[in-house]
Structure formats: structure tokens, C-alpha cells
Design an enzyme around this catalytic site. Structure first.
Site, mmCIF file in Angstrom:
data_model
loop_
_atom_site.group_PDB
_atom_site.id
_atom_site.type_symbol
_atom_site.label_atom_id
_atom_site.label_comp_id
_atom_site.label_asym_id
_atom_site.label_seq_id
_atom_site.Cartn_x
_atom_site.Cartn_y
_atom_site.Cartn_z
ATOM 1 N N ARG A 250 11.037 -2.560 10.808
ATOM 2 C CA ARG A 250 9.985 -2.018 11.675
ATOM 3 C C ARG A 250 9.691 -3.028 12.777
ATOM 4 N NH1 ARG A 250 5.157 -0.073 7.717
ATOM 5 N NH2 ARG A 250 4.002 -0.985 9.448
ATOM 6 N N ARG B 103 -0.920 -8.847 13.282
ATOM 7 C CA ARG B 103 -1.425 -7.877 12.298
ATOM 8 C C ARG B 103 -2.364 -8.549 11.299
ATOM 9 N NH1 ARG B 103 3.753 -5.381 9.867
ATOM 10 N NH2 ARG B 103 2.401 -3.861 8.869
ATOM 11 N N ARG C 50 -9.519 1.520 9.087
ATOM 12 C CA ARG C 50 -9.052 0.163 9.384
ATOM 13 C C ARG C 50 -10.149 -0.674 10.023
ATOM 14 N NH1 ARG C 50 -3.436 0.807 8.613
ATOM 15 N NH2 ARG C 50 -2.234 -0.751 9.698
ATOM 16 N N ARG D 266 11.046 -7.147 4.784
ATOM 17 C CA ARG D 266 10.969 -5.709 4.480
ATOM 18 C C ARG D 266 11.954 -4.913 5.337
ATOM 19 N NH1 ARG D 266 5.292 -2.603 4.464
ATOM 20 N NH2 ARG D 266 5.233 -3.027 6.689
ATOM 21 N N LYS E 110 0.836 -1.218 0.000
ATOM 22 C CA LYS E 110 0.000 0.000 0.000
ATOM 23 C C LYS E 110 0.865 1.261 0.000
ATOM 24 C CE LYS E 110 -2.417 -0.848 3.764
ATOM 25 N NZ LYS E 110 -1.833 -2.156 4.151
HETATM 26 P P1 AMP Z 1 0.738 0.781 8.756
HETATM 27 O O1 AMP Z 1 2.004 1.466 8.420
HETATM 28 O O2 AMP Z 1 -0.453 1.336 7.998
HETATM 29 O O3 AMP Z 1 0.831 -0.715 8.682
HETATM 30 O O4 AMP Z 1 0.420 1.141 10.306
HETATM 31 C C1 AMP Z 1 1.320 0.787 11.331
HETATM 32 C C2 AMP Z 1 0.585 0.736 12.656
HETATM 33 O O5 AMP Z 1 0.033 2.023 12.977
HETATM 34 C C3 AMP Z 1 -0.613 -0.212 12.699
HETATM 35 O O6 AMP Z 1 -0.246 -1.557 12.966
HETATM 36 C C4 AMP Z 1 -1.437 0.383 13.838
HETATM 37 O O7 AMP Z 1 -0.894 0.075 15.108
HETATM 38 C C5 AMP Z 1 -1.240 1.871 13.593
HETATM 39 N N1 AMP Z 1 -2.287 2.378 12.661
HETATM 40 C C6 AMP Z 1 -2.103 2.840 11.393
HETATM 41 N N2 AMP Z 1 -3.284 3.221 10.860
HETATM 42 C C7 AMP Z 1 -4.225 2.984 11.805
HETATM 43 C C8 AMP Z 1 -5.634 3.138 11.853
HETATM 44 N N3 AMP Z 1 -6.336 3.599 10.803
HETATM 45 N N4 AMP Z 1 -6.278 2.787 13.004
HETATM 46 C C9 AMP Z 1 -5.599 2.326 14.068
HETATM 47 N N5 AMP Z 1 -4.278 2.118 14.080
HETATM 48 C C10 AMP Z 1 -3.592 2.446 12.969
#
Ligand code: AMP
Length: 217
Positions: free
Chosen positions: A160, A171, A88, A127, A13
Site C-alpha cells: 500500500r 500515520r 478516527r 505488510r 484491525k
Molecule cells: P486504513 O485502511 O483504515 O488504515 O485507512 C487508510 C486511509 O484511508 C487512512 O490513512 C485515511 O487516509 C483514510 N481513512 C480511513 N478511514 C478514515 C476515517 N475514518 N477518517 C478519515 N480518513 C480515513
């Protein structure tokens, strides 16, 4: 163009969002990037976000929704926006719908990047992300020219915390239980476009652009 990008962790994404945002000339809004910037900066929001994201859990809706609402009220969105990583869950999708309804700027499309679970784990565990510009690499499939260094800005690459194998499983569970239902939500609204997330990055971008142009024309 007001767009949402949805898909399992590791579907690419973030990578696709950068290309699509550049193509459509719209800001890329990644809630994950905003949380990571706060974690890096040691802010209160960052400390709170890390206590959830380190375990692969979602940050509470009240915090995330407020943060997105603030971002969507900024003045750089005349051309639209691309939301990556938000909504989400169904509650976030409903809050987003209300925010956009109030501004009379409804969504144009929701692009789903689809990927098999087996491929997801392989992609995420290899990654590596740039500490400075957030660009992603892969230890097998997209190696940087110099090991451990970002090709784009020379920053250090790191894994990460939430890309560790244990956290990946949480996740994936969170995605299946909480995020997947928004796909049906947007399908019912007639906004969903699904694109397979396998193949070259540029191939996927081109497929996504054609599908989006066809959907909004
Ligand atoms: P991502 O980079 O989008 O995978 O986001 C990394 C982490 O940030 C996720 O695993 C969540 O802990 C938090 N996060 C990102 N977007 C959201 C969201 N829309 N709602 C809640 N937590 C989020």
C-alpha cells in the site's frame, strides 16, 4: 452486536475485523477499504481520498461522515455491524453517536487493539496486501505460499502507498494526535475494552471474543 475496532495502524484491525465479523455474523465496514475500492475504481471520491491517504493524512470529516452515514442506512445491519477505521477523531465519534442515537441503535462496545510503536513500524513496512481481496500478508511473519500472490484468491500482492516508511511516520503522528483521544472518549462512556494485539492472529481473536462476550453479557 454493534462494535467499533480502534487501534494504531498495523495493530491488525483489518485482520481481526474479518474474524470478529464472521464470528458475530455482522457486516464488516472498513472506511479504509471503501476508500481503496474507490481509488482502484478511479471514482471522484477515490481521487479525493488518494490525495490524503497517500500522505498518511485523514480524508476530510465531511466526506467520511457522509459516506459512513450512507453505509449505516443500508438494510443489512439488523444483527449489528463492526466499524473498522472509523471514527478516527473526536468529531467523527460525535457524529457517529448522533447517527446511532437517531436510529436508536447505540454502540455495545469499542475494542481497542493495543501495540507498541516499535512493533508497528516493523509490521507495516513488511505488510503486503492483495489487490483483489484486500487480505494482508507480511514478508517476514506471514509469508504467502507463493511470493507475491495471495493465498486466498491468487491475486497479486502489493505494498500500500501508505505503508512506505515516510508515510508510516505521518500515520503514527495522525493516530497519536487525532485518533488516540477517542479512546478516552469511549472509556468515559464505559464502552472501552482493551486487548493486546501481540501473538497469533487466532489467539488475539479468541481473547477479543471472550472480552466482548463478557462486556455485553
Ligand atoms: P486504513 O485502511 O483504515 O488504515 O485507512 C487508510 C486511509 O484511508 C487512512 O490513512 C485515511 O487516509 C483514510 N481513512 C480511513 N478511514 C478514515 C476515517 N475514518 N477518517 C478519515 N480518513 C480515513
Amino acid at each position: 452486536m454493534r462494535l467499533i475496532l480502534v487501534g494504531p495502524p498495523g495493530a491488525g484491525k483489518g485482520t481481526q475485523a474479518v474474524h470478529l465479523a464472521a464470528h458475530f455474523n455482522i457486516p464488516h465496514i472498513s472506511t479504509g477499504d471503501i476508500f481503496r475500492a474507490n481509488i482502484k475504481g478511479g471514482t471522484e471520491l477515490g481521487k479525493l481520498a488518494a490525495s490524503y491517504s497517500d500522505k498518511g493524512q485523514l480524508v476530510p470529516d465531511s466526506v467520511t461522515n457522509e459516506m459512513v452515514k450512507d453505509r449505516l442506512n443500508q438494510s443489512d445491519l439488523e444483527n449489528g455491524f463492526l466499524l473498522d477505521g472509523y471514527p478516527r477523531n473526536i468529531l467523527q465519534a460525535e457524529v457517529l453517536r448522533a447517527i446511532l442515537a437517531e436510529k436508536e441503535t447505540p454502540l455495545d462496545a469499542v475494542l481497542e487493539l493495543s501495540l507498541e510503536d516499535s512493533v508497528i513500524v516493523e509490521r507495516l513496512s513488511g505488510r503486503r496486501t492483495c489487490k483483489d481481496c484486500q487480505a494482508s500478508f507480511h514478508i517476514l511473519f506471514e509469508k504467502p505460499a507463493v511470493e507475491g500472490k495471495c493465498d486466498k484468491c491468487g491475486g497479486d500482492l502489493y505494498q500500500r502507498t501508505d505503508d512506505g516508511v515516510d508515510v508510516i511516520q505521518s500515520r503514527l503522528t495522525v493516530y497519536a494526535d487525532q485518533t488516540k483521544p477517542i479512546i478516552a472518549f469511549y472509556r468515559a462512556e464505559g464502552l472501552l475494552i482493551t486487548t493486546p494485539a501481540e501473538g497469533d492472529v487466532s489467539e488475539i481473536t479468541e481473547r477479543a471474543i471472550s472480552a466482548l462476550n463478557a462486556a455485553v453479557s
